[in-house]
Design an enzyme around this catalytic site. Structure first.
Site, PDB file in Angstrom:
ATOM      1  N   HIS B   7      -2.597  12.937  -8.788  1.00  0.00           N
ATOM      2  CA  HIS B   7      -3.707  12.171  -9.703  1.00  0.00           C
ATOM      3  C   HIS B   7      -4.377  11.447  -8.929  1.00  0.00           C
ATOM      4  O   HIS B   7      -3.880  11.050  -7.636  1.00  0.00           O
ATOM      5  CB  HIS B   7      -3.117  11.755 -10.848  1.00  0.00           C
ATOM      6  CG  HIS B   7      -1.962  10.584 -10.738  1.00  0.00           C
ATOM      7  ND1 HIS B   7      -0.771  10.739 -10.654  1.00  0.00           N
ATOM      8  CD2 HIS B   7      -2.485   9.144 -10.701  1.00  0.00           C
ATOM      9  CE1 HIS B   7      -0.077   9.752 -10.593  1.00  0.00           C
ATOM     10  NE2 HIS B   7      -1.333   8.587 -10.509  1.00  0.00           N
ATOM     11  N   HIS B  79      -5.459   3.937  -7.687  1.00  0.00           N
ATOM     12  CA  HIS B  79      -4.631   4.364  -6.299  1.00  0.00           C
ATOM     13  C   HIS B  79      -4.781   6.135  -6.536  1.00  0.00           C
ATOM     14  O   HIS B  79      -5.278   6.450  -7.344  1.00  0.00           O
ATOM     15  CB  HIS B  79      -3.251   3.865  -6.695  1.00  0.00           C
ATOM     16  CG  HIS B  79      -2.565   4.516  -7.903  1.00  0.00           C
ATOM     17  ND1 HIS B  79      -2.297   3.827  -9.099  1.00  0.00           N
ATOM     18  CD2 HIS B  79      -1.729   5.789  -8.216  1.00  0.00           C
ATOM     19  CE1 HIS B  79      -1.703   4.465  -9.924  1.00  0.00           C
ATOM     20  NE2 HIS B  79      -1.498   5.588  -9.451  1.00  0.00           N
ATOM     21  N   GLU B 130       0.524   6.092  -4.003  1.00  0.00           N
ATOM     22  CA  GLU B 130       1.695   6.257  -4.821  1.00  0.00           C
ATOM     23  C   GLU B 130       2.221   7.751  -4.214  1.00  0.00           C
ATOM     24  O   GLU B 130       1.612   8.626  -4.236  1.00  0.00           O
ATOM     25  CB  GLU B 130       1.334   6.605  -6.005  1.00  0.00           C
ATOM     26  CG  GLU B 130       2.694   6.906  -6.868  1.00  0.00           C
ATOM     27  CD  GLU B 130       2.345   6.809  -8.461  1.00  0.00           C
ATOM     28  OE1 GLU B 130       1.283   6.611  -9.023  1.00  0.00           O
ATOM     29  OE2 GLU B 130       3.433   6.698  -9.525  1.00  0.00           O
TER      30      GLU B 130
END
Lengths: 134, 134
Positions: B7, B79, B130
């Protein structure tokens, strides 16, 4: 209206170092750098299983990426690109809703040889959004 | 090592307005807001054909998103999340290469119930990365 996430573009100071990071440390499939003088960038494509990351290094004096790097010295995410089926229909709907299209408002041919538009970050949560006709 | 782009996370001030923008103006499939107090955010998932966009609104006094919005008043991309097959093996390789893992360095359970780590933006072209075990 929007379809696939075509790519995430990351502005970098040193595309050689950034390519090595993605290839060697993150183990991704990384292309050779490709200069695109008409867009003021050198680009590297990182192919992930479901989308692409594009690394952008400034090329030439007028590069829009150079100004971004002045404000973000470490680099950073420059824009995200969503695919649309019909860029003129997409533009019509966006203008009707009050969103602003950057530049002349006419689609240009982007780095992938397809028509693109950029939308004003202030209208999209501080995010520069590119639309590309798929 | 890295696999799919899981994502892109966008920090927003008003998740209701941002949801309406993605649903009504951009015509995307948008979930109901979901409060995740243990992560200090309310999240909305936008499902694209090949990946997800996550809208994050601060929740609670200590939200990391609140500090980001102090620096980026319009919001912005917070992020990007890459999937890895084995998060401990990924961490080992990253630490060997000199990259820094944020926090304690131990994987935490992220918003999708899977182990995640965050990497230092200064080591990744100004981009907060991430990693999520797929």
């Amino acid at each position: 209206m929007i379809g696939r996430l075509n790519h995430v573009a990351i502005a970098v100071r040193d595309i050689g170092a950034a390519s090595a990071l993605y290839r060697d440390t993150l183990g991704a499939e990384v292309s050779a750098p490709e200069p695109l003088p008409e867009h003021g960038v050198t680009v590297v494509f990182i192919t992930l299983p479901n989308t692409k990351i594009e690394l952008l290094e400034p090329l030439g004096a007028d590069s829009p990426i150079a100004r971004f790097l002045d404000r973000n010295p470490d680099g950073g995410i420059h824009h995200i690109c969503y695919e649309v089926a019909d860029i003129l229909a997409a533009r019509e709907k966006l203008l009707e809703s009050g969103a602003r299209v950057l530049g002349s408002g006419e689609p240009k041919i982007g780095a992938h040889g397809k028509p693109v538009l950029f939308l004003h970050p202030k209208d999209f949560n501080g995010t520069l959004v590119e639309l590309e006709q798929a």
